[in-house]
Design an enzyme around this catalytic site. Structure first.
Site, PDB file in Angstrom:
ATOM      1  N   GLU A 113      39.721 -34.197 -27.210  1.00  0.00           N
ATOM      2  CA  GLU A 113      38.834 -33.304 -27.958  1.00  0.00           C
ATOM      3  C   GLU A 113      39.618 -32.180 -28.629  1.00  0.00           C
ATOM      4  O   GLU A 113      39.368 -31.832 -29.781  1.00  0.00           O
ATOM      5  CB  GLU A 113      37.792 -32.652 -27.028  1.00  0.00           C
TER       6      GLU A 113
ATOM      7  N   CYS B  83      37.803 -27.910 -22.961  1.00  0.00           N
ATOM      8  CA  CYS B  83      37.306 -28.501 -24.210  1.00  0.00           C
ATOM      9  C   CYS B  83      35.883 -28.033 -24.526  1.00  0.00           C
ATOM     10  O   CYS B  83      35.559 -27.785 -25.692  1.00  0.00           O
ATOM     11  CB  CYS B  83      37.389 -30.020 -24.121  1.00  0.00           C
TER      12      CYS B  83
ATOM     13  N   HIS C 160      44.374 -32.776 -24.701  1.00  0.00           N
ATOM     14  CA  HIS C 160      43.179 -33.581 -24.475  1.00  0.00           C
ATOM     15  C   HIS C 160      42.684 -34.122 -25.821  1.00  0.00           C
ATOM     16  O   HIS C 160      42.909 -33.506 -26.866  1.00  0.00           O
ATOM     17  CB  HIS C 160      42.070 -32.729 -23.845  1.00  0.00           C
TER      18      HIS C 160
ATOM     19  N   CYS D 170      35.763 -31.344 -20.359  1.00  0.00           N
ATOM     20  CA  CYS D 170      36.117 -30.409 -19.285  1.00  0.00           C
ATOM     21  C   CYS D 170      35.828 -28.979 -19.729  1.00  0.00           C
ATOM     22  O   CYS D 170      35.394 -28.743 -20.861  1.00  0.00           O
ATOM     23  CB  CYS D 170      37.600 -30.561 -18.934  1.00  0.00           C
TER      24      CYS D 170
END
Lengths: 174, 174
Positions: free
Chosen positions: A61, A92, A59, A89
């Site tokens: 992040e 993260c 992801h 999410c």
């Protein structure tokens, strides 16, 4: 304590996160981008690469934070701000909380998986050892438009593929 | 649907996670280990390396899952079991949920940060697109003893260092 960034700085840093998001989009990934800022400077960047890498950890992040850790030679980032185009999410948000990042600025909300405001409030959980300041809705219209355009294009492509398959089948039947 | 593993298999796989945890401990890391199992075989392993790497993402589960993704050429792991010596945190539980792992077996509970049973119930959240079967307390006594011995040694070391500092200061004063 929240870090003081001017509206122009906030606008600029989210623009950089949007720039990262567009890189993901250009590769056919859901367009999500992030940057980590320390002392008014971008120290790391990340964009979603889950499909291309076939790695669920990739992801925007997580990539940006891991890179910031390496840059700072520290897994703690107590003076950092994270800018990300979509609400983080659970994975993260959990990572952000553990790194002691000071502030998170995000663009669009994620009603299905957001763990900052939508489904959970991970960054404000008083049971955990650190809380994070959150600013939602930064350049929200642009962040949201980028995602909507991406999913519209995906649906259009799928429809065209389905039509092409049907036409090929019809030809075979004839 | 839960995957059928025999008690002997469960015992063996947690033993392998314990083996990974001991590697972390030997490096001065909090001793936490994990393995991912697919079709009755271990496909990947991980142990906590947060301090050594100075990277907040380097949890045992995250490392093992990322490696399993590469092994399977897929970010989805719908037929997988994860064995981990400590209850997963928010970051790792979020990742597990997203990969569609079928079953999680964990050893010791983490009352301060556990996101499976202690603080959150991430893997059973009906609002998310996938739920994970959880078996807690597998070889719990060993998993817990390993962590307790580690933290006891850390405290002992800190005490010894403090005493040595005081003695050095006293010598300077005289």
């Amino acid at each position: 304590m929240s870090t003081d960034l001017s509206p122009a700085q906030i606008d600029y840093f989210m623009g950089q996160a949007l720039y990262e998001a567009k890189k993901a989009g250009a590769l056919g990934e859901v367009p999500i981008g992030a940057v980590v800022v320390i002392d008014g400077q971008i120290v790391s960047r990340g964009f979603n690469l889950r499909e291309r890498m076939q790695d669920a950890t990739q992801h925007a992040e997580l990539m940006a934070i891991s890179e910031a850790n390496r840059f700072e030679h520290s897994w703690r980032l107590p003076e950092a701000q994270l800018f990300v185009t979509l609400e983080p999410c659970l994975m993260c948000a959990g990572l952000i909380q553990q790194t002691r990042i000071t502030d998170v600025y995000y663009g669009a909300a994620d009603p299905k998986g957001g763990a900052v405001d939508s489904l959970y409030n991970v960054l404000g959980d008083a049971r955990l050892n650190h809380q994070v300041n959150v600013v939602a809705g930064v350049r929200e219209a642009e962040c949201s438009a980028l995602l909507k355009a991406f999913f519209k294009a995906v649906r259009k492509k799928r429809k065209a593929e389905k039509r092409a398959r049907k036409e090929a089948e019809n030809k075979l039947v004839k």
